[in-house]
Motif scaffolding. Structure first.
Motif, short mmCIF file in Angstrom:
data_model
loop_
_atom_site.label_atom_id
_atom_site.label_comp_id
_atom_site.label_asym_id
_atom_site.label_seq_id
_atom_site.Cartn_x
_atom_site.Cartn_y
_atom_site.Cartn_z
N TYR A 34 2.80 14.14 17.84
CA TYR A 34 3.99 14.98 17.87
C TYR A 34 5.06 14.33 18.74
O TYR A 34 4.76 13.78 19.79
N TRP A 35 6.29 14.35 18.26
CA TRP A 35 7.40 13.76 19.00
C TRP A 35 8.47 14.82 19.25
O TRP A 35 8.75 15.64 18.39
N ARG A 36 9.09 14.76 20.41
CA ARG A 36 10.16 15.69 20.73
C ARG A 36 11.06 15.06 21.81
O ARG A 36 10.57 14.50 22.78
N LEU A 37 12.36 15.15 21.61
CA LEU A 37 13.30 14.63 22.58
C LEU A 37 13.46 15.61 23.74
O LEU A 37 13.46 16.83 23.54
N PHE A 38 13.60 15.08 24.94
CA PHE A 38 13.89 15.90 26.11
C PHE A 38 15.36 15.71 26.45
O PHE A 38 15.80 14.61 26.77
N TRP A 39 16.11 16.79 26.36
CA TRP A 39 17.54 16.72 26.63
C TRP A 39 17.83 17.02 28.10
O TRP A 39 17.36 18.00 28.66
N ASP A 40 18.62 16.17 28.72
CA ASP A 40 19.08 16.46 30.08
C ASP A 40 20.35 15.65 30.31
O ASP A 40 20.33 14.42 30.32
N PRO A 44 27.41 10.33 36.40
CA PRO A 44 27.41 8.98 36.98
C PRO A 44 26.79 8.93 38.38
O PRO A 44 26.16 7.94 38.75
N THR A 45 26.97 9.98 39.16
CA THR A 45 26.43 9.98 40.52
C THR A 45 25.07 10.65 40.62
O THR A 45 24.48 10.70 41.70
N GLN A 46 24.58 11.19 39.52
CA GLN A 46 23.35 11.99 39.46
C GLN A 46 23.46 13.28 40.26
O GLN A 46 22.44 13.90 40.60
N ASP A 47 24.68 13.69 40.56
CA ASP A 47 24.93 15.01 41.14
C ASP A 47 25.31 15.95 40.00
O ASP A 47 26.04 15.57 39.08
N GLY A 67 21.99 17.99 35.05
CA GLY A 67 20.80 17.99 35.88
C GLY A 67 20.30 16.62 36.28
O GLY A 67 19.65 16.46 37.30
N SER A 68 20.59 15.61 35.45
CA SER A 68 20.21 14.23 35.75
C SER A 68 18.72 14.07 36.02
O SER A 68 18.29 13.20 36.77
N GLY A 69 17.92 14.95 35.41
CA GLY A 69 16.47 14.79 35.48
C GLY A 69 15.79 15.43 36.67
O GLY A 69 14.57 15.39 36.78
N HIS A 70 16.56 16.03 37.58
CA HIS A 70 15.90 16.56 38.76
C HIS A 70 16.45 17.90 39.24
O HIS A 70 16.04 18.39 40.31
N SER A 71 17.36 18.51 38.50
CA SER A 71 17.97 19.75 38.99
C SER A 71 17.14 20.99 38.74
O SER A 71 17.48 22.08 39.21
N GLU A 114 16.59 6.81 39.89
CA GLU A 114 17.46 5.65 39.83
C GLU A 114 16.87 4.51 39.00
O GLU A 114 17.55 3.90 38.18
N LYS A 115 15.58 4.22 39.17
CA LYS A 115 14.98 3.06 38.51
C LYS A 115 14.78 3.27 37.01
O LYS A 115 14.68 2.30 36.26
N VAL A 116 14.66 4.52 36.61
CA VAL A 116 14.43 4.77 35.18
C VAL A 116 15.64 5.45 34.54
O VAL A 116 15.53 6.00 33.46
N PHE A 117 16.78 5.41 35.21
CA PHE A 117 17.97 6.05 34.67
C PHE A 117 18.39 5.35 33.39
O PHE A 117 18.37 4.11 33.31
#
Length: 304
Positions: A34-40, A44-47, A67-71, A114-117
């Motif tokens: 199964y495949w599914r995209l994760f939207w987030d 630019p500043t990850q804020d 959210g930049s992956g962490h909000s 940051e490393k996987v942005f």
């Protein structure tokens, strides 16, 4: 966009990454089911953005995104700051600056990921329009047949659609002149219809053989160079729409007929499409697809 739509290119790249780096021993002999995209949305500043839109005509649009992956971890607290924006109250100089509208001139942030942005856009990982899945060396010319298909006297897709609606929504019973023979589902011919040139395509030849002399099928291959075949065997789009079941097959590449078959309420029966067009992602099979070679190899059992 539907999160279930994942390009073959992105699937392969992700699977290669999982096998080579993430869980090689566990995943080497397995494939994802199964495949599914994760939207987030990312900034630019990850804020995140917690602010009003800066455009003078969009001042009533309040943004709480990016959210930049962490909000997700801030969700229990974010409400009071959104309320501050609504009420025109400052959340403090540092927060107001960090969560303000981003212009693109800000220095890249050093956020949680940051490393996987992402360093590419999703469009860079899409299957090319008109490309055969897995084949990066082939593509289609622009499909002007949406505007017209003069060789077959079909006309535009929008024109065919308007006529199909009239044909299928009228309550007039069939029996009058062919031009007035409006029909609804109950009055459609209970057969499978297919008309096209076989062109030596194995799948099309197999379809003709598998449906030969079947009472439930009206399937014929056309010979565009044979005047008798063109006059007697060809059927207009509206004649297609009088059948309950419409077969569709790709040819040497994609088939321009599919978009016309989809304009009516008949059921389109097709093998999984091998050629990607700009509307392929909109199609949803109503049952688990069967590979064409397994369905038609050897005969009619799969069709019946």
């Amino acid at each position: 966009r539907d999160q279930r739509i994942v390009s073959e290119k992105l699937k392969k790249e992700t699977q290669d990454l999982i096998i080579s780096k993430v869980m090689p021993q566990y995943s080497r002999d397995r494939t994802p089911e199964y495949w599914r995209l994760f939207w987030d949305a990312a900034t630019p500043t990850q804020d995140q953005l917690i602010t009003r839109h800066p455009h003078e005509h969009l001042g009533n649009l309040i943004l709480a995104v990016g959210g930049s992956g962490h909000s997700y971890k801030f969700l229990p607290l974010i409400g009071q700051y959104v309320a501050n924006v609504v009420n025109g109250v400052s959340s403090g100089e540092e927060k107001d600056a960090a969560w303000a509208w981003k212009t693109g001139k800000e220095k890249p942030g050093r956020g949680a990921h940051e490393k996987v942005f992402p360093k590419r856009e999703l469009r860079d990982l899409e299957d090319k329009e008109g490309e055969q899945k897995g084949d990066t060396a082939s593509w289609l010319i622009p499909d002007f047949e949406f505007w017209t298909w003069p060789e077959t006297n079909v006309g535009s897709v929008s024109g065919v659609r308007r006529k199909a609606i009239v044909l299928e929504t009228s309550n007039r019973k069939p029996g009058g002149p062919s031009s007035d023979d409006n029909t609804i589902w109950q009055n459609k011919v209970p057969k499978l219809l297919w008309r096209d040139a076989t062109m030596g395509v194995p799948l099309r030849d197999a379809l003709v053989r598998a449906t030969a002399r079947k009472t439930w099928a009206d399937v014929k291959g056309l010979d565009w160079h044979n005047e008798t075949s063109v006059q007697q065997d060809i059927k207009s789009m509206h004649e297609h729409y009088r059948y309950k079941l419409l077969a569709h097959t790709e040819g040497n590449s994609y088939s321009g007929l599919l978009k016309y078959l989809q304009q009516c309420q008949s059921v389109v029966i097709s093998h999984p499409q091998e050629w990607v067009t700009h509307y392929s992602h909109l199609m949803r099979p109503s049952y688990a697809p069967v590979r064409p070679e397994s369905k038609l190899r050897g005969g009619e059992e799969g069709l019946e």
